[in-house]
Design a protein around this motif. Structure first.
Motif, short mmCIF file in Angstrom:
data_model
loop_
_atom_site.label_atom_id
_atom_site.label_comp_id
_atom_site.label_asym_id
_atom_site.label_seq_id
_atom_site.Cartn_x
_atom_site.Cartn_y
_atom_site.Cartn_z
N ASP A 136 0.83 -1.21 0.00
CA ASP A 136 0.00 0.00 0.00
C ASP A 136 0.86 1.26 0.00
OD1 ASP A 136 -2.26 -1.58 0.03
OD2 ASP A 136 -2.62 -1.35 2.19
N TYR A 137 1.95 1.22 0.74
CA TYR A 137 2.83 2.39 0.84
C TYR A 137 3.42 2.75 -0.52
CZ TYR A 137 6.42 5.47 2.80
OH TYR A 137 7.20 6.57 3.10
N LEU A 138 3.74 1.71 -1.32
CA LEU A 138 4.42 1.94 -2.59
C LEU A 138 3.50 1.79 -3.80
CD1 LEU A 138 7.75 0.11 -1.77
CD2 LEU A 138 7.39 2.57 -1.93
N ALA A 139 2.21 1.70 -3.55
CA ALA A 139 1.26 1.51 -4.66
C ALA A 139 1.33 2.64 -5.68
CB ALA A 139 -0.16 1.39 -4.11
N ILE A 140 1.75 3.81 -5.23
CA ILE A 140 1.85 4.96 -6.14
C ILE A 140 2.85 4.69 -7.26
CG2 ILE A 140 3.65 6.08 -4.76
CD1 ILE A 140 2.37 8.76 -5.49
N ALA A 141 3.81 3.79 -7.02
CA ALA A 141 4.83 3.48 -8.03
C ALA A 141 4.34 2.45 -9.05
CB ALA A 141 6.10 2.97 -7.35
N GLY A 142 3.13 1.92 -8.85
CA GLY A 142 2.60 0.92 -9.75
C GLY A 142 2.62 -0.45 -9.11
N PRO A 143 1.74 -1.35 -9.56
CA PRO A 143 1.60 -2.66 -8.91
C PRO A 143 2.85 -3.54 -8.99
CG PRO A 143 0.27 -2.54 -10.93
CD PRO A 143 0.75 -1.15 -10.62
N GLU A 144 3.60 -3.45 -10.09
CA GLU A 144 4.77 -4.32 -10.23
C GLU A 144 5.86 -3.96 -9.21
OE1 GLU A 144 6.26 -4.41 -14.17
OE2 GLU A 144 4.43 -5.25 -15.06
N ILE A 145 6.15 -2.67 -9.08
CA ILE A 145 7.16 -2.24 -8.12
C ILE A 145 6.69 -2.48 -6.70
CG2 ILE A 145 8.37 -0.22 -7.20
CD1 ILE A 145 8.60 0.82 -10.04
N ALA A 146 5.41 -2.18 -6.44
CA ALA A 146 4.86 -2.38 -5.10
C ALA A 146 4.94 -3.85 -4.70
CB ALA A 146 3.42 -1.88 -5.04
N LYS A 147 4.61 -4.74 -5.62
CA LYS A 147 4.66 -6.18 -5.34
C LYS A 147 6.10 -6.64 -5.11
CE LYS A 147 3.09 -10.62 -7.25
NZ LYS A 147 4.37 -11.32 -7.36
N MET A 148 7.01 -6.17 -5.95
CA MET A 148 8.41 -6.56 -5.81
C MET A 148 8.98 -6.13 -4.47
SD MET A 148 11.69 -5.35 -8.10
CE MET A 148 11.51 -3.66 -7.52
N MET A 149 8.69 -4.89 -4.07
CA MET A 149 9.21 -4.39 -2.80
C MET A 149 8.57 -5.09 -1.62
SD MET A 149 11.66 -2.35 -3.36
CE MET A 149 11.80 -1.75 -1.67
N ALA A 150 7.26 -5.31 -1.70
CA ALA A 150 6.56 -5.97 -0.60
C ALA A 150 7.08 -7.39 -0.39
CB ALA A 150 5.05 -5.99 -0.86
N GLU A 151 7.43 -8.06 -1.48
CA GLU A 151 7.96 -9.42 -1.37
C GLU A 151 9.38 -9.44 -0.83
OE1 GLU A 151 7.48 -10.88 -5.33
OE2 GLU A 151 5.41 -11.58 -5.00
N SER A 152 10.08 -8.31 -0.89
CA SER A 152 11.48 -8.26 -0.46
C SER A 152 11.64 -7.94 1.02
CB SER A 152 12.25 -7.22 -1.28
OG SER A 152 11.88 -5.91 -0.90
N VAL A 153 10.54 -7.60 1.69
CA VAL A 153 10.61 -7.19 3.09
C VAL A 153 10.09 -8.32 3.97
CG1 VAL A 153 9.80 -5.51 4.79
CG2 VAL A 153 10.38 -4.76 2.47
N HIS A 154 10.89 -8.75 4.94
CA HIS A 154 10.49 -9.91 5.73
C HIS A 154 10.88 -9.79 7.21
CE1 HIS A 154 14.71 -11.20 5.59
NE2 HIS A 154 14.68 -10.98 4.29
#
Length: 296
Positions: A233-251
């Protein structure tokens, strides 16, 4: 020893006075060095200045650190007065302020501030902040602008920027760098601080930059999913692909994972690091506080 702060929840809908009072009380009673809040206009966001003023009034120990002012969205004199007022009302606990350019053009438009030219504008605004805090007139003959901060010359100004060009630009005036690594990676933080050291040297600065870091984390129930959702949600402004990539990288959603990120930050040279929880659950404060106490 690296100091550890915590960011207040400011982007969640439905938070109440009682929710924040619990956060303020638990944070101030815990092992945290400082409390922070970011700035965003759109969404169900609380105003950073008001929220930190409430934190200052309801705490007595922790430092109060705005992270960060999107400075070119605001008149510099107004920011100088806000920061100095917050410092006085907190009893001198505003020791540093992070400022940055921001990248959300819609936020600029909403507050009727020009997005174009924000880099050069911030250079000029920093000079105005220090002019006000040093009680030098902004308008000739109108007198100084108060209140006077508790620290001579005002708080440290940290640049919340990414990339070598922005870091080099800010090295001319900043007292330090707020380096961000969403997953608390040692390499990312260390590289940012290396760039800062090089830029400070190139600018002929006498002192090394203060090193502040930050990363996303959670110890709330159902943590992995909630951390993913928060980052997306925080990075949704950058588009779904970037938001998904970043969300998957945080653990960083377990005690071991957060301890590793804290070790990473310390090894990278952080003098201070901010934990940025993904939820507004009061359990975040309690569980992160317990973890810090055990870490020592």
């Amino acid at each position: 020893m690296m100091k550890t702060g915590i960011c207040l929840p400011y982007m969640k809908a439905g938070l109440t006075r009682d929710d924040y009072l619990q956060w303020f009380q638990r944070v101030d009673a815990g092992p945290f060095h400082s409390v922070s809040c970011g700035e965003r206009v759109h969404g169900p966001t609380f105003d950073m200045r008001v929220l930190l003023a409430a934190a200052a009034a309801c705490t007595s120990r922790v430092e109060i650190t705005p992270t960060l002012y999107v400075l070119p969205m605001h008149p510099a004199v107004q920011v100088a007065k806000e920061v100095a007022s917050l410092d006085i009302l907190s009893g001198g606990r505003v020791q540093q302020v992070c400022v940055g350019y921001g990248g959300r053009e819609a936020d600029y438009a909403a507050v009727e501030a020009p997005f174009k030219g924000r880099y050069g504008r911030m250079d000029q605004q920093v000079a105005t902040l220090r002019q006000v805090w040093n009680q030098q007139e902004v308008i000739p003959g109108a007198g100084p602008i108060g209140p006077l901060p508790s620290r001579d010359g005002g708080p440290r100004l940290l640049a919340g920027v990414l990339g070598p060009k922005s870091i080099a630009r800010c090295a001319r005036w900043a007292d330090g760098l707020y380096a961000w690594s969403g997953n608390g990676e040692q390499g990312e933080l260390a590289n940012a601080f290396r760039l800062a050291d090089e830029a400070w040297d190139a600018a002929g600065r006498e002192h090394k930059p203060y090193r502040l870091g930050g990363f996303w984390c959670t110890l709330a129930d159902d943590g992995p999913q909630r951390l993913y959702d928060y980052v997306y949600d925080y990075l949704a402004i950058a588009g779904p692909e970037i938001a998904k990539m970043m969300a998957e990288s945080v653990h960083r959603s377990s005690e071991d994972a957060i301890l590793q990120a804290l070790d990473n930050a310390e090894a990278a040279g952080c003098e201070e690091v901010f934990l940025v929880p993904a939820t507004a659950d009061i359990a975040e404060v309690d569980r992160l506080g317990d973890l810090l106490l055990r870490r020592g």
